[in-house]
Design a protein around this motif. Structure first.
Motif, short mmCIF file in Angstrom:
data_model
loop_
_atom_site.label_atom_id
_atom_site.label_comp_id
_atom_site.label_asym_id
_atom_site.label_seq_id
_atom_site.Cartn_x
_atom_site.Cartn_y
_atom_site.Cartn_z
N MET A 1 44.46 27.73 -39.66
CA MET A 1 45.29 26.54 -39.83
C MET A 1 44.39 25.33 -40.06
O MET A 1 43.44 25.11 -39.31
N PRO A 2 44.67 24.53 -41.08
CA PRO A 2 43.83 23.36 -41.36
C PRO A 2 43.93 22.33 -40.23
O PRO A 2 44.96 22.23 -39.56
N GLU A 3 42.86 21.59 -40.06
CA GLU A 3 42.86 20.53 -39.06
C GLU A 3 43.88 19.45 -39.43
O GLU A 3 44.13 19.20 -40.60
N GLN A 4 44.43 18.83 -38.40
CA GLN A 4 45.41 17.78 -38.60
C GLN A 4 44.83 16.44 -38.19
O GLN A 4 43.88 16.37 -37.41
N VAL A 5 45.40 15.37 -38.70
CA VAL A 5 45.06 14.03 -38.26
C VAL A 5 45.45 13.94 -36.78
O VAL A 5 46.54 14.36 -36.38
N GLY A 6 44.56 13.40 -35.98
CA GLY A 6 44.84 13.21 -34.56
C GLY A 6 45.72 12.00 -34.34
O GLY A 6 45.61 11.00 -35.06
N ILE A 7 46.60 12.09 -33.35
CA ILE A 7 47.52 10.99 -33.05
C ILE A 7 47.38 10.60 -31.58
O ILE A 7 47.48 11.45 -30.69
N VAL A 8 47.17 9.30 -31.35
CA VAL A 8 47.14 8.76 -29.99
C VAL A 8 48.15 7.63 -29.92
O VAL A 8 48.11 6.71 -30.73
N LEU A 9 49.06 7.73 -28.96
CA LEU A 9 50.04 6.67 -28.72
C LEU A 9 49.54 5.82 -27.56
O LEU A 9 49.02 6.36 -26.58
N VAL A 10 49.72 4.53 -27.64
CA VAL A 10 49.36 3.66 -26.51
C VAL A 10 50.40 2.56 -26.40
O VAL A 10 50.84 1.98 -27.39
N GLY A 11 50.83 2.34 -25.16
CA GLY A 11 51.85 1.31 -24.94
C GLY A 11 51.82 0.79 -23.52
O GLY A 11 51.30 1.44 -22.61
N HIS A 12 52.38 -0.37 -23.34
CA HIS A 12 52.47 -0.99 -22.02
C HIS A 12 53.35 -0.15 -21.09
O HIS A 12 54.22 0.59 -21.55
N GLY A 13 53.14 -0.33 -19.81
CA GLY A 13 53.92 0.40 -18.82
C GLY A 13 53.78 1.89 -19.04
O GLY A 13 52.69 2.40 -19.22
N ARG A 14 54.91 2.58 -19.06
CA ARG A 14 54.93 4.02 -19.33
C ARG A 14 55.62 4.31 -20.66
O ARG A 14 56.14 5.39 -20.90
N SER A 15 55.63 3.31 -21.55
CA SER A 15 56.39 3.44 -22.79
C SER A 15 55.88 4.55 -23.70
O SER A 15 56.68 5.24 -24.33
N ALA A 59 41.10 13.42 -29.99
CA ALA A 59 42.06 13.50 -31.10
C ALA A 59 41.36 13.67 -32.45
O ALA A 59 41.94 14.23 -33.38
N ASP A 60 40.13 13.19 -32.57
CA ASP A 60 39.43 13.23 -33.85
C ASP A 60 38.77 14.59 -34.06
O ASP A 60 37.74 14.90 -33.49
N ARG A 61 39.43 15.41 -34.88
CA ARG A 61 38.93 16.75 -35.19
C ARG A 61 38.43 16.83 -36.63
O ARG A 61 38.42 17.90 -37.22
N GLY A 62 38.06 15.68 -37.18
CA GLY A 62 37.48 15.67 -38.50
C GLY A 62 38.33 15.07 -39.60
O GLY A 62 37.84 14.81 -40.69
N ARG A 63 39.62 14.83 -39.35
CA ARG A 63 40.51 14.26 -40.38
C ARG A 63 40.90 12.82 -40.06
O ARG A 63 41.74 12.24 -40.71
N GLY A 64 40.31 12.27 -39.01
CA GLY A 64 40.62 10.90 -38.62
C GLY A 64 41.69 10.83 -37.56
O GLY A 64 42.26 11.85 -37.16
N VAL A 65 41.94 9.61 -37.11
CA VAL A 65 42.89 9.36 -36.03
C VAL A 65 43.83 8.23 -36.43
O VAL A 65 43.40 7.23 -37.00
N LEU A 66 45.08 8.42 -36.10
CA LEU A 66 46.09 7.36 -36.22
C LEU A 66 46.46 6.96 -34.79
O LEU A 66 46.92 7.80 -34.01
N MET A 67 46.21 5.71 -34.45
CA MET A 67 46.63 5.19 -33.15
C MET A 67 47.91 4.41 -33.37
O MET A 67 47.96 3.48 -34.18
N SER A 104 58.12 15.08 -38.52
CA SER A 104 58.51 15.77 -39.75
C SER A 104 57.41 15.78 -40.82
O SER A 104 57.59 16.41 -41.86
N LEU A 105 56.31 15.11 -40.57
CA LEU A 105 55.26 14.97 -41.59
C LEU A 105 54.17 16.02 -41.41
O LEU A 105 53.91 16.48 -40.31
N ASP A 106 53.51 16.35 -42.52
CA ASP A 106 52.42 17.33 -42.51
C ASP A 106 51.10 16.60 -42.29
O ASP A 106 50.52 16.03 -43.22
N ARG A 107 50.62 16.63 -41.06
CA ARG A 107 49.38 15.92 -40.71
C ARG A 107 48.14 16.63 -41.21
O ARG A 107 47.03 16.11 -41.08
N ALA A 108 48.30 17.81 -41.79
CA ALA A 108 47.16 18.53 -42.36
C ALA A 108 46.89 18.12 -43.80
O ALA A 108 45.81 18.36 -44.32
N THR A 109 47.87 17.49 -44.45
CA THR A 109 47.68 17.11 -45.85
C THR A 109 47.68 15.59 -46.07
O THR A 109 47.13 15.13 -47.05
#
Length: 142
Positions: A1-15, A59-67, A104-109
């Motif tokens: 399986m191809p590597e996917q873009v890593g995703i990190v969510l950050v928010g105030h409180g427990r959002s 999160a960064d496995r070679g395809r970058g990260v979206l925060m 719903s998006l393909d984070r590998a492409t």
């Protein structure tokens, strides 16, 4: 399986974790399996710096990260930008709609920037203001 873009969510409180849990409840784990939520509480602390740095690195496995942050320029978002080993693409406006679209998006492409722009466009379309019509005037029985 191809590597996917890593995703990190950050928010105030427990959002971040609350929104991720809600989105997983609707669409299942598919598409959101390896998304990481970092709850910032009231803002930047040494603990938050450590947790964000670790999350962004993992999160960064070679395809970058979206925060995805709740508010651009706020301390959790700024902390994430500073603590990242490589500058992440940042999407501000963390919301339920953003996460449903992300699932719903393909984070590998798609690149981190393409993911961010697609999620932002979807979130903009999901915003709505509904103002009910005034109730019709009642006829007088006098």
């Amino acid at each position: 399986m191809p590597e996917q873009v890593g995703i990190v969510l950050v928010g105030h409180g427990r959002s971040a974790s609350a929104l991720l849990e809600a989105a997983r409840g609707v669409c299942g784990e598919t598409g959101l399996t390896d998304v990481v939520a970092v709850d910032a509480g009231r803002g930047e602390t040494d603990d938050l710096k450590t947790r964000l740095k670790a999350a962004l690195k993992a999160a960064d496995r070679g395809r970058g990260v979206l925060m995805i942050a709740d508010a651009y320029g706020a301390s959790p978002c700024s902390c994430g930008i500073r603590e990242a080993s490589a500058p992440p693409v940042v999407l501000s406006g963390l919301s339920f709609n953003v996460l449903l679209k992300l699932a719903s998006l393909d984070r590998a492409t798609l690149s981190p920037e393409e993911l961010a722009r697609t999620c932002a466009d979807s979130a903009r379309r999901a915003l709505a203001v509904h103002v009910p019509s005034p109730a019709p005037a009642k006829e007088s029985t006098a």
